[in-house]
Design a protein around this motif. Structure first.
Motif, PDB file in Angstrom:
ATOM      1  N   GLN A 149       0.926  -1.216   0.127  1.00 37.61           N
ATOM      2  CA  GLN A 149       0.072   0.069   0.179  1.00 37.61           C
ATOM      3  C   GLN A 149       0.974   1.330   0.178  1.00 37.61           C
ATOM      4  O   GLN A 149       0.503   2.284  -0.497  1.00 37.61           O
ATOM      5  N   ALA A 150       2.004   1.338   0.654  1.00 39.45           N
ATOM      6  CA  ALA A 150       2.863   2.175   0.727  1.00 39.45           C
ATOM      7  C   ALA A 150       3.511   2.649  -0.736  1.00 39.45           C
ATOM      8  O   ALA A 150       3.541   3.768  -1.264  1.00 39.45           O
ATOM      9  N   MET A 151       3.896   1.551  -1.652  1.00 41.03           N
ATOM     10  CA  MET A 151       3.900   1.569  -2.995  1.00 41.03           C
ATOM     11  C   MET A 151       3.021   2.300  -3.831  1.00 41.03           C
ATOM     12  O   MET A 151       3.279   3.199  -4.726  1.00 41.03           O
ATOM     13  N   VAL A 152       1.672   1.900  -3.385  1.00 43.04           N
ATOM     14  CA  VAL A 152       0.515   2.545  -4.373  1.00 43.04           C
ATOM     15  C   VAL A 152       0.299   4.140  -3.787  1.00 43.04           C
ATOM     16  O   VAL A 152      -0.132   4.579  -4.630  1.00 43.04           O
ATOM     17  N   ALA A 153       0.620   4.297  -2.480  1.00 42.28           N
ATOM     18  CA  ALA A 153       0.667   5.743  -2.277  1.00 42.28           C
ATOM     19  C   ALA A 153       1.603   6.383  -2.697  1.00 42.28           C
ATOM     20  O   ALA A 153       1.212   7.665  -3.435  1.00 42.28           O
ATOM     21  N   GLN A 154       2.923   5.867  -2.986  1.00 45.55           N
ATOM     22  CA  GLN A 154       3.778   6.622  -3.799  1.00 45.55           C
ATOM     23  C   GLN A 154       3.401   6.966  -5.214  1.00 45.55           C
ATOM     24  O   GLN A 154       3.631   8.089  -5.812  1.00 45.55           O
ATOM     25  N   LEU A 155       2.949   6.006  -5.957  1.00 42.94           N
ATOM     26  CA  LEU A 155       2.328   5.985  -7.209  1.00 42.94           C
ATOM     27  C   LEU A 155       1.400   7.115  -7.388  1.00 42.94           C
ATOM     28  O   LEU A 155       1.075   7.742  -8.256  1.00 42.94           O
ATOM     29  N   GLU A 156       0.456   7.262  -6.356  1.00 42.52           N
ATOM     30  CA  GLU A 156      -0.764   7.899  -6.353  1.00 42.52           C
ATOM     31  C   GLU A 156      -0.078   9.602  -6.235  1.00 42.52           C
ATOM     32  O   GLU A 156      -0.446  10.328  -6.865  1.00 42.52           O
ATOM     33  N   HIS A 157       0.765   9.548  -5.259  1.00 41.11           N
ATOM     34  CA  HIS A 157       1.490  10.801  -5.239  1.00 41.11           C
ATOM     35  C   HIS A 157       2.295  11.498  -6.325  1.00 41.11           C
ATOM     36  O   HIS A 157       2.001  12.779  -6.907  1.00 41.11           O
ATOM     37  N   GLN A 158       2.922  10.470  -7.372  1.00 41.86           N
ATOM     38  CA  GLN A 158       3.361  10.772  -8.599  1.00 41.86           C
ATOM     39  C   GLN A 158       2.495  11.284  -9.609  1.00 41.86           C
ATOM     40  O   GLN A 158       2.658  12.350 -10.176  1.00 41.86           O
ATOM     41  N   PHE A 159       1.122  10.599  -9.288  1.00 42.32           N
ATOM     42  CA  PHE A 159       0.116  10.741 -10.359  1.00 42.32           C
ATOM     43  C   PHE A 159      -0.589  12.102  -9.967  1.00 42.32           C
ATOM     44  O   PHE A 159      -0.848  12.898 -11.124  1.00 42.32           O
ATOM     45  N   ARG A 160      -0.680  12.648  -8.776  1.00 37.96           N
ATOM     46  CA  ARG A 160      -1.053  13.997  -8.518  1.00 37.96           C
ATOM     47  C   ARG A 160      -0.172  14.918  -8.977  1.00 37.96           C
ATOM     48  O   ARG A 160      -0.481  16.061  -9.240  1.00 37.96           O
ATOM     49  N   LEU A 161       1.203  14.589  -8.908  1.00 34.63           N
ATOM     50  CA  LEU A 161       2.171  15.520  -9.496  1.00 34.63           C
ATOM     51  C   LEU A 161       2.171  15.500 -11.024  1.00 34.63           C
ATOM     52  O   LEU A 161       2.859  16.479 -11.713  1.00 34.63           O
ATOM     53  N   GLY A 162       1.379  14.826 -11.546  1.00 33.95           N
ATOM     54  CA  GLY A 162       1.417  14.799 -12.994  1.00 33.95           C
ATOM     55  C   GLY A 162       2.458  13.978 -13.718  1.00 33.95           C
ATOM     56  O   GLY A 162       2.881  14.144 -14.966  1.00 33.95           O
ATOM     57  N   ARG A 163       3.308  13.070 -13.005  1.00 29.52           N
ATOM     58  CA  ARG A 163       4.410  12.268 -13.482  1.00 29.52           C
ATOM     59  C   ARG A 163       4.137  10.824 -13.754  1.00 29.52           C
ATOM     60  O   ARG A 163       5.062   9.881 -13.909  1.00 29.52           O
ATOM     61  N   LEU A 164       3.049  10.400 -13.779  1.00 28.98           N
ATOM     62  CA  LEU A 164       2.823   8.940 -13.876  1.00 28.98           C
ATOM     63  C   LEU A 164       1.797   8.615 -15.180  1.00 28.98           C
ATOM     64  O   LEU A 164       0.532   9.295 -15.268  1.00 28.98           O
ATOM     65  N   SER A 165       2.197   7.889 -16.093  1.00 28.04           N
ATOM     66  CA  SER A 165       1.282   7.356 -16.945  1.00 28.04           C
ATOM     67  C   SER A 165       1.097   5.900 -17.133  1.00 28.04           C
ATOM     68  O   SER A 165       1.410   5.350 -15.810  1.00 28.04           O
ATOM     69  N   VAL A 166      -0.006   5.586 -17.703  1.00 29.89           N
ATOM     70  CA  VAL A 166      -0.436   4.148 -17.854  1.00 29.89           C
ATOM     71  C   VAL A 166       0.653   3.289 -17.705  1.00 29.89           C
ATOM     72  O   VAL A 166       0.655   2.398 -17.381  1.00 29.89           O
ATOM     73  N   GLN A 167       1.837   3.387 -18.835  1.00 30.88           N
ATOM     74  CA  GLN A 167       2.715   2.640 -18.983  1.00 30.88           C
ATOM     75  C   GLN A 167       3.719   2.619 -18.015  1.00 30.88           C
ATOM     76  O   GLN A 167       4.201   1.780 -17.599  1.00 30.88           O
ATOM     77  N   GLY A 168       3.948   3.681 -17.251  1.00 25.61           N
ATOM     78  CA  GLY A 168       4.663   4.035 -16.149  1.00 25.61           C
ATOM     79  C   GLY A 168       4.183   2.979 -14.963  1.00 25.61           C
ATOM     80  O   GLY A 168       4.847   2.398 -14.136  1.00 25.61           O
ATOM     81  N   LEU A 169       2.672   3.203 -14.764  1.00 19.75           N
ATOM     82  CA  LEU A 169       2.221   2.287 -13.752  1.00 19.75           C
ATOM     83  C   LEU A 169       2.586   1.056 -13.883  1.00 19.75           C
ATOM     84  O   LEU A 169       2.708   0.236 -13.061  1.00 19.75           O
ATOM     85  N   TRP A 170       2.154   0.316 -15.127  1.00 15.57           N
ATOM     86  CA  TRP A 170       2.419  -1.088 -15.569  1.00 15.57           C
ATOM     87  C   TRP A 170       3.756  -1.444 -15.036  1.00 15.57           C
ATOM     88  O   TRP A 170       4.161  -2.446 -14.671  1.00 15.57           O
ATOM     89  N   PHE A 171       4.750  -0.493 -15.587  1.00 10.84           N
ATOM     90  CA  PHE A 171       6.153  -0.586 -15.438  1.00 10.84           C
ATOM     91  C   PHE A 171       6.469  -1.113 -14.069  1.00 10.84           C
ATOM     92  O   PHE A 171       7.202  -1.779 -13.581  1.00 10.84           O
ATOM     93  N   TYR A 172       5.800  -0.286 -12.941  1.00 11.89           N
ATOM     94  CA  TYR A 172       6.123  -0.093 -11.624  1.00 11.89           C
ATOM     95  C   TYR A 172       5.506  -1.238 -10.987  1.00 11.89           C
ATOM     96  O   TYR A 172       5.892  -1.705 -10.033  1.00 11.89           O
ATOM     97  N   CYS A 173       4.412  -1.831 -11.644  1.00  6.21           N
ATOM     98  CA  CYS A 173       3.808  -2.836 -10.808  1.00  6.21           C
ATOM     99  C   CYS A 173       4.221  -4.370 -11.151  1.00  6.21           C
ATOM    100  O   CYS A 173       3.908  -5.219 -10.520  1.00  6.21           O
ATOM    101  N   GLN A 174       5.014  -4.215 -12.198  1.00 14.76           N
ATOM    102  CA  GLN A 174       5.366  -5.564 -12.690  1.00 14.76           C
ATOM    103  C   GLN A 174       6.374  -6.307 -11.730  1.00 14.76           C
ATOM    104  O   GLN A 174       6.069  -7.695 -11.428  1.00 14.76           O
ATOM    105  N   PRO A 175       7.253  -5.611 -10.951  1.00 13.38           N
ATOM    106  CA  PRO A 175       8.139  -6.327 -10.197  1.00 13.38           C
ATOM    107  C   PRO A 175       7.353  -7.162  -8.931  1.00 13.38           C
ATOM    108  O   PRO A 175       7.769  -8.212  -8.591  1.00 13.38           O
ATOM    109  N   ILE A 176       6.312  -6.534  -8.629  1.00 14.20           N
ATOM    110  CA  ILE A 176       5.510  -7.114  -7.518  1.00 14.20           C
ATOM    111  C   ILE A 176       4.314  -8.073  -7.818  1.00 14.20           C
ATOM    112  O   ILE A 176       3.794  -8.862  -7.053  1.00 14.20           O
ATOM    113  N   MET A 177       4.190  -8.186  -9.147  1.00 16.63           N
ATOM    114  CA  MET A 177       3.211  -8.915  -9.685  1.00 16.63           C
ATOM    115  C   MET A 177       3.217 -10.430  -9.311  1.00 16.63           C
ATOM    116  O   MET A 177       2.317 -11.384  -8.889  1.00 16.63           O
ATOM    117  N   GLY A 178       4.493 -10.933  -9.641  1.00 16.62           N
ATOM    118  CA  GLY A 178       4.805 -12.341  -9.344  1.00 16.62           C
ATOM    119  C   GLY A 178       4.613 -12.908  -7.791  1.00 16.62           C
ATOM    120  O   GLY A 178       3.814 -13.630  -7.602  1.00 16.62           O
TER     121      GLY A 178
END
Length: 709
Positions: free
Chosen positions: A158-187
């Motif tokens: 959840q802390a990771m998701v909160a960091q991603l949301e923070h970057q999104f509020r700053l306008g620094r996160l795209s869909v591809q970026g979200l997928w990129f950051y989610c992949q390592p924890i997917m497995g």
């Protein structure tokens, strides 16, 4: 769009404080990025917006979906799989099915990107639901520990998701970026959701949960990150389980409030039952292995069970003992180094040595076994001669007429009047009277490997049996020696005693008949029935003496010597039990007690000997003025009774001996029947000599009797 680097995987730490679900509330309260696109409050289809706006809305919805919250255009379908008949209301062990769906009007490329992230969202919902349902102690210590480790893992997620949301509020996160950051924890999330699916579907508790985690870790051997996570989860979940194990192998105590441990305790079985229960269930079933042993303990489960049993016996004896524990011997971890196995083996060695020393030294196991051998195997039979003399009248009665209390008092008198009085264990000896003959009693033991001979006749109970055929001795054995000398072991001793006791009785009767013959040697009996009877008496006496010699000096003595040698080198109480049981079973087999047809032949021969002994006394007394059988002790005529014997008249006695056809025919009949029964043993002993070599030696001893005339 500017992006910021994030850690590839969550920094999962089970020691960090829990956040009590505040993240959910903060996420729900976050202002929606898409609110600026709706002035009326009525949601429009996402397809009404251009692709750039759709992407912003999708990212906002995906961030909510990652923590299990529905968005404007991403919905959640939840379903409970109740195929196993679980009680959905009262039972937390339910199998949830979760699916995420997007608005079909969404741009296809964005739909595809969202669907790639959905498995991560679904895994979070499943894990979060599992944590909520398994966090109560009623679900078991392992489930509770597993849920706690999952909660710590979700906090980092959840802390990771909160960091991603923070970057999104700053306008620094795209869909591809979200997928990129989610992949390592997917497995990791998918692997955990797989374990949770199986655990929920099977209502897994205790070792079943540990086995699921271990099997999943092995399945993920190619992914080092996921495998390490699952191993760490297994370690955390097993801490409570290993705590139960530690108390068992170090103290002999089962501290298992939720029934998760793989050792079951049957409290209905008490140690006192060992002296009454023939099957000796206490030692085998008081503590036993259950199904569902953890795979990492499967190879040493038997050692673990035995270690705790040893310690428990010492606790039951009031002998407080605890395995020495150091920091290196703690069982709070396991892995490829097998350190926990070394700790368990050390605990087993200590407990085994302590219990063996306690039983041998404090409770004098070897002394008890020697004492039992003295009395039940007639190793020192002076008391028996005295007892048979003073108890003859009571032993010759029928079963319903025998007074057991009187026999016990006579036995105590015999013990106090002989060398047995010096033995402190003689007070543990008691007498009993069985209700069946030896042959019938022997066949009631289903666990004994009774040999079956072809063409054997039905084993019939004699019409009338007396105390001489059914008398037996018993022995009071206290805990913990009753573990070794159990009711089953004593029953086997009693079978051997009854055989020996009756053979001694037959030998005494024949000795009395032989003394009568010796008392009239001064008279010329050559060519008469008396001389023929004298030869038959010698053959019968040699048969019973040879058989007794075989039982005592060829079977019991050497096997007893071997057993005592093995007991001296035994490493555990289980080995002591094994050697003792092996000794008894070998004695039973070599004493023919596992061969009903052979026993029946021997019983027939003994019956003929007793009938002959009684008839011989009548034969001599009909020719010579001597006391009758009932006036002598045990039917025996000693030399002091023979001195005053006088013929009615020499010519009259000679006439009776030579011309009385009844006397001659009786002697010849006994001779024919005895020799026939003796010779019929030959084929039976020969048929079993290959499988049982001792039968060859027995045949040589017994069959030589008939030829030695």
């Amino acid at each position: 769009m500017e992006t910021t680097s994030f850690p590839s995987t969550p920094r999962w730490n089970v020691d960090r404080p829990f956040l009590s679900g505040r993240f959910h509330q903060e996420t729900k309260g976050t202002s929606r990025f898409a609110d600026s696109f709706s002035n009326t409050g009525v949601e429009n289809a996402i397809g009404c917006y251009d692709v750039g706006v759709q992407e912003l809305i999708v990212i906002d919805d995906l961030l909510s979906a990652l923590v299990g919250i529905e968005g404007r255009y991403i919905s959640i379908k939840r379903r409970i799989n109740n195929a196993h008949g679980n009680d959905v209301i009262n039972n937390n062990y339910v199998d949830f099915f979760v699916a995420f769906h997007v608005d079909p009007s969404m741009d296809l490329a964005l739909q595809e990107m969202a669907k790639r992230i959905f498995p991560l969202c679904e895994s979070f919902v499943l894990i979060d639901q599992f944590v909520e349902s398994r966090s109560q102690f009623k679900n078991g210590l392992v489930n509770h520990a597993f849920a706690a480790s999952l909660r710590a893992f979700l906090l980092d997620y959840q802390a990771m998701v909160a960091q991603l949301e923070h970057q999104f509020r700053l306008g620094r996160l795209s869909v591809q970026g979200l997928w990129f950051y989610c992949q390592p924890i997917m497995g990791s999330m998918l692997a955990l959701s797989t374990v949770i699916h199986k655990a929920s579907a099977n209502n897994s508790v205790g070792s079943a949960v540990l086995n699921l985690l271990q099997s999943q870790a092995k399945a993920m051997a190619g992914d080092n990150t996921v495998r390490s996570l699952l191993e760490k989860m297994t370690q955390c979940a097993s801490n409570a389980y290993l705590g139960i194990l530690e108390r068992w192998v170090y103290e002999g105590v089962i501290d298992d409030p939720y029934g998760e441990f793989f050792i079951a305790e049957n409290k209905s079985l008490q140690k006192e039952s060992l002296t009454q229960d023939y099957d000796a269930k206490y030692w085998r079933q008081r503590y036993s292995l259950k199904d569902g042993i953890p795979t990492f303990l499967a190879n040493i489960a038997g050692t673990i069970l035995t270690t705790g049993k040893f310690l428990n016996v010492m606790r039951e004896c009031g002998h407080g003992v605890q395995v020495p524990v150091s920091e290196n011997s703690k069982l709070m971890s396991f892995g490829t180094n097998h350190h926990y196995r070394e700790c368990i083996k050390a605990a087993y060695d200590f407990a085994s040595a302590e219990l063996l020393n306690l039983i041998k030294e404090k409770y004098d196991l070897m002394g008890k076994l020697r004492s039992i051998k003295h009395y039940l195997l007639l190793d020192q039979g002076d008391f028996l001669v005295h007892f048979m003399d003073i108890a003859r009248e009571e032993l010759t009665k029928k079963l319903d007429e025998i007074n057991v209390e009187k026999l016990q008092s006579l036995l105590d008198l015999a013990l106090r009047s002989t060398a047995a009085a010096a033995d402190p264990c003689h007070e543990d000896l008691t007498c009993c009277v069985e209700r069946q003959s030896l042959l019938k009693r022997m066949t009631t033991f289903k666990d004994l490997q009774i040999r079956a001979f072809s063409g054997s006749n039905d084993l019939e109970e004699p019409v009338s049996i007396t105390g001489l055929e059914t008398f037996s001795l018993s022995y009071k054995v206290q805990w913990p020696l009753s573990i070794v000398i159990s009711r089953k072991a004593l029953t086997k001793y009693q079978l051997l005693f009854r055989l020996l006791f009756h053979c001694k009785h037959v030998e005494r009767q024949l000795c009395g008949a032989w003394q009568v013959h010796q008392g009239i040697r001064a008279f010329n009996t050559n060519g008469t029935a008396i001389s023929r009877s004298s030869l038959l008496c010698r053959s019968m006496l040699k048969f019973i003496s040879s058989f007794l010699h075989y039982l005592t000096f060829e079977v019991i003595e050497p096997n007893s010597h071997v057993m005592h040698s093995r007991l001296q080198t035994a490493k555990s109480i289980d080995e002591v039990i094994q050697h003792h049981d092996f000794f008894l079973d070998k004695c039973l087999r070599e004493c023919l007690l596992l061969s009903p047809e052979l026993v029946k032949k021997v019983e027939k021969l003994k019956s003929l000997c007793l009938q002959y002994a009684a008839a011989t006394q009548w034969l001599i007394s009909s020719s010579i003025d001597i006391p009758k059988l009932d006036d002598s002790s045990d039917g025996l005529l000693g030399s002091e009774k023979l001195k005053p014997l006088k013929l009615r008249s020499p010519s009259q006695a000679q006439k009776v001996m030579i011309k009385d056809p009844t006397v001659t025919e009786s002697v010849l009949k006994f001779e024919r029947e005895f020799n026939a029964e003796l010779q019929s043993l030959g084929p039976i002993l020969s048929s079993g000599s290959q499988a049982e070599p001792y039968m060859t030696h027995l045949a040589q001893l017994i069959l030589g009797v008939g030829n030695d005339k």
